[in-house]
Design an enzyme around this catalytic site. Structure first.
Site, PDB file in Angstrom:
ATOM      1  N   HIS A 213      82.355 -14.875  25.894  1.00  0.00           N
ATOM      2  CA  HIS A 213      83.273 -15.870  25.621  1.00  0.00           C
ATOM      3  C   HIS A 213      83.382 -16.348  24.246  1.00  0.00           C
ATOM      4  O   HIS A 213      84.240 -17.057  23.925  1.00  0.00           O
ATOM      5  CB  HIS A 213      82.561 -17.118  26.447  1.00  0.00           C
ATOM      6  CG  HIS A 213      82.762 -16.868  28.289  1.00  0.00           C
ATOM      7  ND1 HIS A 213      81.763 -15.968  28.866  1.00  0.00           N
ATOM      8  CD2 HIS A 213      83.690 -17.247  28.995  1.00  0.00           C
ATOM      9  CE1 HIS A 213      82.365 -15.984  30.159  1.00  0.00           C
ATOM     10  NE2 HIS A 213      83.598 -16.691  30.225  1.00  0.00           N
ATOM     11  N   ASP A 287      89.855  -9.054  31.560  1.00  0.00           N
ATOM     12  CA  ASP A 287      88.987 -10.200  31.702  1.00  0.00           C
ATOM     13  C   ASP A 287      89.869 -11.390  30.833  1.00  0.00           C
ATOM     14  O   ASP A 287      90.789 -11.005  30.319  1.00  0.00           O
ATOM     15  CB  ASP A 287      87.626  -9.856  30.798  1.00  0.00           C
ATOM     16  CG  ASP A 287      86.717 -10.854  31.469  1.00  0.00           C
ATOM     17  OD1 ASP A 287      86.862 -11.962  32.144  1.00  0.00           O
ATOM     18  OD2 ASP A 287      85.319 -10.623  30.957  1.00  0.00           O
TER      19      ASP A 287
END
Length: 521
Positions: A213, A287
């Site tokens: 992230h 993702d």
């Protein structure tokens, strides 16, 4: 909601622009404003996006990463979710494929919905795939009750690195065969209810110490090592038959000629390894494309979306620049390339049988959670005899747990001082410990003073420790110096009840820790 047309008809009927729109799966948020909802409805109707991925809010961890924005609590989240799905479906020319990350239930994204145990807890149920199947099945029922077709789980990463900041408790453990067994059972349970799954995060996010992230993790292993470990669960589940594979944001030099290019936008890894070498011809989903491992490197709007598609992704999850991405793909892709992805996506839509059923209700997780609690409880250190002998003493019980989010650091430190005074004259202590948070950032939320206090207790007293939460947090404590340490994995009532029964001697600890704890003392 419009009826889904057959795949062959869709390929003939949809314009090229509509087809490219179908590749996009932007984020939808439970707690959006009316203005934001209308903006997404407009995006759906004008650009024919193929699906949505639901998140809690624009301030939640999955979207705000490690930010400090306050997350709004919505007591009616589930009803809000159902209503939003209906609105967005009504805005679509072609039925939307609705997805969510529900690894341990809708509660991963939506409060006041059923929560099942984390993958790590299922991994502690040695050889008990029946429970993993039931969890997949129950979560699938909740997805259907909401109007969700696609659960973007399970995680099949082997959590080899104990310092992994983002996988950890989301993995079934560090044993590849246990990971395969549990993941296969979870997938089959989900499929039994007609809900789609996605195994993730290809080519394997388990041996990293970086959160994708926030940055790009690098996996420095030979191709042979990767085939033996990281790729093993993916290959096994692909051979069993899976709906989709989610590709993570990872740098894996051994699998590509372009090691600086993340796996999620790397043609060598997706088209070369996953499609050609591993034989996967189903849907590949990226993702989230807003994650900093990739998003911060591509400031030109639409460029990242094109690169992800060209690398081999069929579905562009959390694409933030849909309109620009569509234009990039229309300029650069061939019609054959677009049609191949549309064929895969449409077949997935047909398989999902996109229809509403307003009669479905949410499940009650209590009974299943109780079974999992009984089968996962793990005697990590010491023996049953040690606990039986301890019970005959004049022990005192000490609970260390954050009972409210409004406690200041000073409140917590003052509480530690009070506890020190309370136990000063005690020799035997039953310590019930719940880490403040499930994620490992900032020592699982523990202050140094708390860690020091617990280790002082262990060093100077006879301590029986029951741990309710992510067991990776035990690396901060001298568990080998306790009289006994028992791991309960979750702080649900069912797990607390089982721990109590175990202490009383009416229930045996059957579980096995599914990874090795690396000490941080």
């Amino acid at each position: 909601m419009n009826k889904i047309i057959p795949t062959i008809e869709a390929i003939e009927k949809l314009s090229l622009t509509e087809k490219v729109g179908q590749l996009f799966m932007p984020a939808a948020f439970i707690n959006d404003t009316e203005e934001e909802i209308q903006q997404l409805e407009k995006l759906i109707s004008e650009h024919h996006v193929g699906g949505l991925c639901f998140f809690h809010s624009r301030a939640s961890a999955a979207t705000n990463f490690e930010g400090k924005k306050k997350v709004v609590i919505n007591e009616n989240s589930f009803d809000t979710l159902k209503n939003l799905i209906k609105r967005y479906q009504n805005a679509a020319t072609y039925p939307l494929l609705i997805s969510i990350d529900a690894e341990w239930g809708l509660a991963m994204r939506i409060e006041n919905t059923p929560q099942y145990p984390y993958a790590i807890t299922l991994g502690a149920n040695a050889d008990n795939e029946v429970l993993a199947f039931e969890v997949g099945k129950q979560i699938a029922k909740d997805c259907k009750a909401a109007g969700i077709h696609w659960n973007l789980s399970p995680v099949v990463d082997i959590n080899i690195n104990p310092n992994n900041p983002v996988i950890g408790y989301r993995s079934f453990g560090d044993d590849k065969k246990n990971v395969v067994n549990m993941a296969t059972a979870f997938v089959k349970g989900t499929q039994s209810e007609g809900v789609l799954t996605s195994i993730k995060h290809f080519p394997g996010h388990g041996d990293t110490a970086t959160d994708s992230h926030l940055g790009l993790p690098v996996i420095e292993k030979s191709k042979e090592e990767l085939i033996e470990n990281e790729l093993y669960p993916f290959q096994k589940l692909i051979d069993e038959g899976v709906d989709s594979v989610m590709v993570g944001h990872l740098s894996v030099p051994a699998l590509t000629k372009s090691p600086s290019l993340p796996s999620s936008i790397n043609k060598d890894i997706i088209t070369g390894i996953l499609r050609t070498e591993m034989g996967f011809d189903g849907v590949v989903i990226s993702d989230a494309l807003n994650m900093h491992a990739v998003s911060k490197h591509y400031p030109i709007k639409g460029e990242l979306e094109w690169l992800a598609f060209d690398a081999g992704n069929d579905v562009l999850c959390f694409a933030e620049h849909t309109e620009e991405g569509i234009q990039h793909i229309l300029r650069n892709a061939t019609e054959t390339q677009i049609n191949k992805s549309i064929e895969r996506i449409w077949q997935l839509k047909e398989k999902a049988s996109l229809k509403e059923d307003s009669t479905l209700k949410l499940t009650d997780p209590s009974s299943l959670n109780r079974k999992i609690a009984e089968n996962s409880l793990t005697l990590h250190h010491g023996t049953s005899a040690d606990i039986a002998a301890f019970k005959t003493t004049n022990f005192c019980t000490l609970t260390i747990k954050r009972f409210g989010t409004d406690q200041t650091k000073q409140d917590i430190l003052d509480n530690i001082l009070e506890m020190k005074k309370e136990v000063e004259q005690e020799t035997e202590i039953l310590l019930l410990l719940t880490p403040p948070q499930i994620k490992p950032t900032n020592n699982f939320g523990f202050f140094d003073a708390e860690i020091d206090f617990i280790n002082e207790l262990i060093a100077s007293k006879n301590v029986i420790l029951y741990h309710f939460g992510n067991p990776y947090a035990l690396k901060f404590f001298s568990t080998e110096k306790t009289t006994a340490t028992v791991i309960a994995y979750q702080n649900f009532k069912e797990f607390q009840d089982v721990a109590t029964e175990h202490f009383l001697g009416t229930l045996e600890a059957k579980g096995k820790l599914p990874f090795s704890i690396e000490k941080s003392l």
